[in-house]
Design an enzyme around this catalytic site. Structure first.
Site, short mmCIF file in Angstrom:
data_model
loop_
_atom_site.label_atom_id
_atom_site.label_comp_id
_atom_site.label_asym_id
_atom_site.label_seq_id
_atom_site.Cartn_x
_atom_site.Cartn_y
_atom_site.Cartn_z
N ASP A 427 73.82 6.33 -16.69
CA ASP A 427 74.50 7.16 -16.91
C ASP A 427 75.65 6.58 -15.87
O ASP A 427 76.19 5.38 -16.49
CB ASP A 427 73.86 7.69 -15.46
N GLU A 537 83.15 16.71 -3.21
CA GLU A 537 83.61 17.83 -2.83
C GLU A 537 84.79 17.12 -1.80
O GLU A 537 85.21 17.78 -1.01
CB GLU A 537 82.41 18.96 -1.97
N PHE A 585 76.29 25.96 -6.22
CA PHE A 585 76.04 25.02 -7.23
C PHE A 585 75.23 24.83 -7.75
O PHE A 585 73.74 24.49 -6.52
CB PHE A 585 77.16 24.66 -7.36
N ARG A 642 87.22 13.04 -13.41
CA ARG A 642 86.51 13.85 -13.35
C ARG A 642 87.65 14.98 -13.26
O ARG A 642 88.28 15.41 -11.41
CB ARG A 642 85.89 13.59 -12.62
N ASP A 724 79.83 13.74 -18.36
CA ASP A 724 81.41 14.79 -17.88
C ASP A 724 81.53 14.53 -19.59
O ASP A 724 80.98 14.63 -20.76
CB ASP A 724 81.89 13.21 -17.36
N ASP A 863 68.90 12.37 -12.65
CA ASP A 863 68.81 10.70 -14.21
C ASP A 863 67.48 10.28 -13.90
O ASP A 863 66.57 9.94 -14.29
CB ASP A 863 69.25 9.07 -13.84
#
Length: 1222
Positions: A427, A537, A585, A642, A724, A863
């Site tokens: 990852d 966040e 989300f 990001r 990503d 993952d």
């Protein structure tokens, strides 16, 4: 308990009460036994045990043990006999009790019993620990409502529907429906560390209708009915309704308190029990990690099968020989037998040669049974267990000081697998990077803000030979954890002077309002801390605070923000926003929305999410802003940042009310609630106005580029699988040394003009067809190019980059082979925008399709599937909780620790276990072959050569300990040299030390040595006589031969060692001494057999000492010559390194490091820091790993310089004792 009994009796009567009491006290729930109530849903009557009684809900007692008092022996034996070797020896033991057996049953029963005893004791010990843990948990106390007061009872007596009170810092004993709390706003704060490892607090809110039930008097009036889903293992979902006072109120996950979580920052809460015992969500998630067997263990099975075939051939030769040999001319053997006399010879009746062959076959099977090493599995398990618990778990090189996290081997089955890994699937976020997010740049209304330069940009500039002139950061800029933004145009209210101040205001408000963050501590910007579900966040809320929009208080229905500079520069006002709806989300939506009401009545929906998701939902007429923002997103992505897009939408009251009715209806649904909520969200999350985008930096972990470069030199190929966008992933790959400019890159992307054009038309069938065709074309083109480059002499290294949409079609069965062939030809592969399922599919493709050993490493819940799909799963104990760790086989704190885990511990474990297995094979084959040669001189009758006890104790006492010592302490090169020369690891990938050629070499010398033992001893003793003039008998010769076997095979073990410690000498010497002690005692005790005084008679002759000296020398001479020739003419890689560094000290002492001072390299500085850690003074430390502090610890304590030899730590420990005596 009297209060409860009185309460129950008043409602149920005496008889029913007795039944109820029995149910609550004796029912124990076993793992995996879930009793479903109905296919649809379950109905629970709160505070009414009589109504719940007919349903027979499971109790709250849990049991995680594998056995109980009655099942331990049968189930434990069943587990042991699932192993082929144990089952084989059980059959041999049964055969040895029949008349056809030439050996006493003790020969096979004793070693089998010892092996089973050790294994069962280990199982019992582990299960006893589980039982003690279960008892502790089941007997924890909890307050339950009884007769309008709280009574303390054990957890195990809790039942569905009970009303309970949980105090601050207490754990929830079952899954509870949250009814009331001491907090005035009906909320409580919980910590879910036991579920997912996350220590940040979560907020839970009770239904407003139940807020009053906080006292025992009011709670006793509560008579609600809960209709909810059946028990399941989904931790983050719950569907149900509460029916109270003829009202139906929808229940969501925020109303449920799960077992295992703890209450924080709340005096106490009151709840109703919904799920108990094994039906709680946490217990239904208590499932074993998929059972994994190492490749070496599977190859060992093939070797065991080979031994079975060898055994069969040996027995067949003997049986056929017996059938041919028997003849009436040997009348003195009594082949016919007689009824009145001993008829045991009737099995050799020449009139029935077929029966003779069959019976002799079974006879020889029992005689040659020692060819299968019965103690092999137990020895390997013991070695692996100690390697895991003492070496890997205690290695300071893999100890992370900052987080106080050591390495953890969660299984000992796969130690040697770590030494053969060829593909690593990693990852990105939190694994290669730190997952410590910092707000770095942003774009608002088409303007870019933020002047910082990322690590990726520095790396790109360095590769291109460009020198960056970094501007010094303004001293007026505020910096804190999570905020690394430098641009005066947005700070301290300067945004009011920008071209688009209104968009700036919406941007900051979206950051401050659209989230699920919880504030903690004082309501001041300096002292407040934020508990967030993710570091992203938290970084966004901290950014809003620094921009002047300080979020400081939250309730279930409001968010309070202290806004600065809104009306004019310097003005500050506290604004309370009413939160009407939160559209949360998830991995499918990839966005989060909040509907809020301003104090002036304005209704606004704020939304943030992935760029592709937000762009699909934007209103028309924003083409210029969309184009410019897209360029900014690509710019941020190429810098390794990001990104998230922010948007908003004004709502009219009528539109909102109409939509909210549908939202409430979907929220109350018992079936497909999540799907319906997503569909309702789509109705309002449209026609959005784009505000801008954020760019957050996630820096690389320390040492990642060096680690990847080292692993690449070791022959390991690394694939990065990330969610990503492609630009971010490629640049992270550049920064990690995974990709460089000298590589030929194959990029397969769905962001092409052809695919975009088809997607704009919206025909899903055509989109799928076109993308699949384009992917097929790209794969074919790339594969042809790759094969062309591979056929050139100096072709470049290859790298493949593919995105998730293309990968979905490339994994189609018709294209998978092409993708696999292309991937295997590439040195690096980067998969972007991939889902958790795709990660697992890619891992399985290489694991099964290429038959290569794979390792997956990750740190998040996404993952888990990838970690479980690989041969070896490694979890990073990082910022995203512990779910990856809980599903893994090994856990480490940093990616760079893979170097030590694979190149040091993995390689050592592989080499050690290869030696252990081949040595077991050698010593058992050698011993059995001496018996086999004797068969030719006994008319193939199955006459035994050795005494029964010799055969019984050969494996379990006389040759058992030395091989375990080799499996623990043997070391070819030091840890530092293993990492300095990572190419040594390639020997494990090629499986150099466990090829059939290696097995054949050991087998050849087994045959040679067995011939030496048998013929040298028997021929030399033909005319030998003892001190009384008598010829040597069978037991004299066999005892002499057995003595030579024990001495030789133990000395042969020393010849195979790369490093010899005093433990080697003690174990080898002790094993030989154990044989002599045994035979001295046995020859006196066993008066009825031929071994009486045999050893004393032998030792009284000169022949004994000559044979004991010459036979081992002759037997080992062949090995000695072979090893010398092999090392001189055909050396292994590690032998070359040994020769290069044979006269060099292996490390630096502490004094050396102090003299070096500031000239330390980063790696050396870290080693020095590790060396300064407090240590446990142990003689055993340092055999498995040789960190500088351990290497010189004992000698340094006395100020004595000693050469740095990793395998001499115990010797130096003894030096310390000698010095003290002086």
């Amino acid at each position: 308990m009297s209060g409860w009994n009185r309460s129950s009796r008043s409602r149920l009567g005496g008889r029913n009460n007795a039944t109820l009491e029995r149910t609550s006290t004796t029912q124990t729930v076993r793992l995996g036994r879930v009793q479903p109530q109905a296919p649809g849903h379950r109905t629970i009557y709160c505070n009414d045990r009589e109504a719940n009684l007919p349903v027979k809900f499971v109790g709250n007692s849990i049991s995680t043990t594998k056995y109980n008092f009655f099942t331990f022996l049968p189930k434990g034996l069943f587990e042991q006999f699932r192993r082929v070797a144990n089952l084989y020896f059980l059959g041999i033991s049964i055969l040895s009790t029949t008349p056809i057996s030439p050996v006493h049953p003790v020969t096979n029963v004793v070693p089998l019993s010892l092996v089973l005893f050790v294994s069962l004791v280990k199982e019992a010990f582990e299960d006893w620990k589980r039982f003690q843990n279960d008892m502790t948990i089941n007997n924890n106390s909890v307050d339950v409502l009884q007769d309008q007061k709280w009574e303390s009872i054990p957890w195990k007596r809790l039942q569905v529907g009970d009303i309970v009170r949980i105090k601050q810092n207490g754990f929830f004993p079952a899954d509870l429906l949250f009814l009331a709390t001491t907090n005035p706003d009906g909320v409580c704060y919980i910590e879910t560390a036991n579920l997912d490892g996350e220590t940040n607090l979560k907020i839970r809110k009770a239904l407003e209708k139940t807020w009053d039930y906080s006292t025992p008097e009011k709670a006793s009036e509560f008579k609600g009915e809960v209709q909810c889903e059946q028990p399941n293992n989904s931790l983050y979902t719950f569907t149900g309704n509460l029916i109270i006072d003829k009202q139906t109120l929808p229940l969501t996950p925020s109303h449920i308190l799960l077992r295992g979580c703890s209450l924080r920052n709340t005096e106490y809460i009151v709840g109703a029990v919904v799920f108990t015992g094994q039906e709680t969500k946490v217990m239904m998630n208590t499932m074993n990690v998929p059972s994994k067997r190492s490749t070496l263990e599977r190859k060992l099975d093939k070797l065991i099968i080979g031994l079975f075939i060898t055994l069969f051939c040996m027995c067949l030769i003997g049986a056929i020989g017996s059938g041919v040999f028997i003849n009436y001319k040997y009348y003195y053997l009594g082949l016919r037998g007689s009824k009145g006399e001993n008829s045991s010879y009737s099995s050799f009746n020449p009139d029935n040669r077929f029966l003779v062959v069959i019976l002799t076959m079974f006879t020889l099977i029992t005689l040659y049974s020692t060819i299968i090493p019965i103690s092999l599995y137990v020895s390997i398990e013991m070695i692996k267990f100690i390697q895991s618990t003492q070496y890997i778990n205690n290695d300071l090189r893999m100890y992370h000081i900052e987080s106080n996290t050591p390495a953890l081997a969660r299984t000992s089955n796969l130690n040697e697998e770590l030494g053969q890994v060829e593909y690593i699937f990693s990852d990105k976020t939190g694994t290669l990077t730190r997952n410590l997010m910092e707000f770095f740049k942003c774009s608002i209304g088409g303007e870019v803000y933020g002047t910082g330069i990322t690590e990726i940009e520095r790396g790109i500039a360095q590769r291109n030979g460009i020198k960056l002139n970094e501007e010094s950061k303004s001293t007026n800029t505020v910096h804190e954890k999570g905020f690394n933004f430098a641009d005066a145009k947005l700070m301290r209210g300067a945004w009011r002077n920008e071209p688009n101040p209104d968009l700036c205001k919406e941007f900051f408000r979206c950051l401050a309002i659209c989230h699920t963050v919880l504030p903690e501590g004082d309501e001041s910007p300096e002292k407040i801390t934020y508990q967030a579900a993710s570091p992203d966040e938290s970084a966004l809320v901290i950014a809003a605070k620094n921009f002047g929009f300080f979020f400081y208080r939250r309730s279930p229905t409001t968010i309070c923000v202290r806004e600065s500079h809104v009306e004019k520069i310097g003005s500050v006002q506290d604004v309370s926003y009413e939160i009407l709806n939160v559209l949360e989300f998830n991995s499918t939506r990839k966005r989060q929305s909040v509907v809020c009401r301003y104090p002036d009545g304005r209704l606004v929906l704020y939304c943030k999410g992935a760029d592709n998701v937000i762009y699909e939902r934007l209103a028309n007429g924003q083409d210029d802003l969309k184009k410019v923002s897209r360029e900014h997103l690509e710019l941020f992505g190429s810098s390794g940042l990001r990104t998230l897009c922010l948007a908003y939408k004004d709502l009219s009251p009528d539109v909102y009310e109409s939509w909210n009715e549908k939202f409430i209806q979907a929220k109350s649904s018992l079936r497909d609630r999540e799907k319906k909520l997503d569909e309702v969200a789509e109705l309002i999350e449209n026609d959005l106005i784009l505000v801008g985008c954020t760019a957050i930096e996630d820096k690389l972990q320390e040492g990642v580029p060096t680690c990847i470069e080292t692993l690449a030199r070791a022959g390991i190929k690394i694939w990065v699988l990330t969610g990503d966008k492609m630009e971010t992933a490629i640049n992270i790959a550049y920064a990690c040394n995974l990709i460089n400019n000298e590589m030929k890159q194959f990029i397969i992307s769905s962001e092409t003009d052809v695919i975009r054009e088809v997607e704009n038309r919206g025909d899903q069938v055509e989109i799928a067809r076109v993308i699949k065709d384009e992917v097929k074309k790209d794969l074919k083109r790339c594969l042809e190019e790759a094969q062309h480059y591979l056929h050139t002499v100096s072709g470049p290294k290859l790298a493949l980059v593919i995105d998730g949409k293309c990968l979905m079609y490339a994994l189609d069965p018709t294209l998978r082979v092409m993708l696999l062939n292309l991937s295997l030809n590439c040195n690096s592969v980067v998969c972007c925008r991939v889902s958790p399922l795709q990660k697992a599919q890619v891992t399985s493709m290489v694991k099964k399709g290429a038959q290569k050993i794979t390792l997956s490493i990750g740190d998040g819940a996404n993952d888990v599937s990838m970690i479980q799909a690989a041969h070896v799963g490694v979890g990073i104990s990082g910022q995203e909780g512990m779910q990856a760790v809980m599903a893994s086989d090994f856990a480490i704190a940093q990616f760079r620790f893979l170097t030590d885990l694979l190149l040091v511990h993995g390689r050592w474990s592989y080499i050690r276990l290869c030696k252990v297995i081949t040595y077991f094979f050698y010593k058992n084959l050698t011993f059995t072959l001496t018996q086999f040669w004797f068969t030719f001189y006994t008319g193939y009758s199955g006459q035994r050569f050795y005494d029964d006890w010799f055969q019984s104790l050969y494996n379990v006492i006389f040759t058992a300990l030395p091989v375990i010592i080799v499996g623990l302490f043997d070391k070819d090169v030091s840890a530092s040299l293993s990492k300095k020369y990572p190419e040594l690891y390639r020997e494990g990938i090629r499986n150099v030390f466990f090829k059939w050629r290696v097995v054949a070499t050991w087998a050849f010398f087994s045959v040679y040595q067995s011939l030496v033992f048998f013929f040298f001893v028997t021929r030399s003793s033909d005319r030998g006589v003892n001190s009384s003039g008598k010829m040597f008998g069978l037991m004299d010769v066999s005892t002499m031969a057995f003595t030579c076997v024990v001495v030789t095979v133990n000395l042969r073990l020393l010849m195979t060692c790369n490093s010899i410690t005093r433990w080697h000498y003690i174990s080898v010497g002790g094993s030989i001494l154990a044989w002599f002690i045994f035979i001295f005692v046995y020859c006196i005790v066993d008066r009825k057999k031929n071994v009486y005084y045999v050893i004393y008679v032998l030792m009284s002759t000169f022949y004994f000492y000559m044979a004991l000296l010459l036979v081992p020398i002759v037997a080992l001479f062949g090995d000695f010559v072979y090893q010398g020739m092999q090392r001189w003419f055909f050396p292994y890689d590690y032998q070359i390194i040994q020769e290069i560094h044979r006269d060099e000290p292996e490390g630096r002492s502490r004094d050396d490091l102090l003299e070096i001072g500031n000239n330390l390299t980063p790696a050396e500085a870290r080693s020095y820091a590790v060396a300064q850690l407090p240590r446990e003074i142990s003689k055993h430390t340092g055999f498995a790993f040789d960190s500088p502090g351990y290497e010189s610890f004992f000698a340094a304590q006395l100020g004595v310089y000693t050469p740095q030899k990793a395998w001499d730590v115990a010797r130096r420990a003894s030096m310390k004792k000698i010095a003290k005596k002086k």
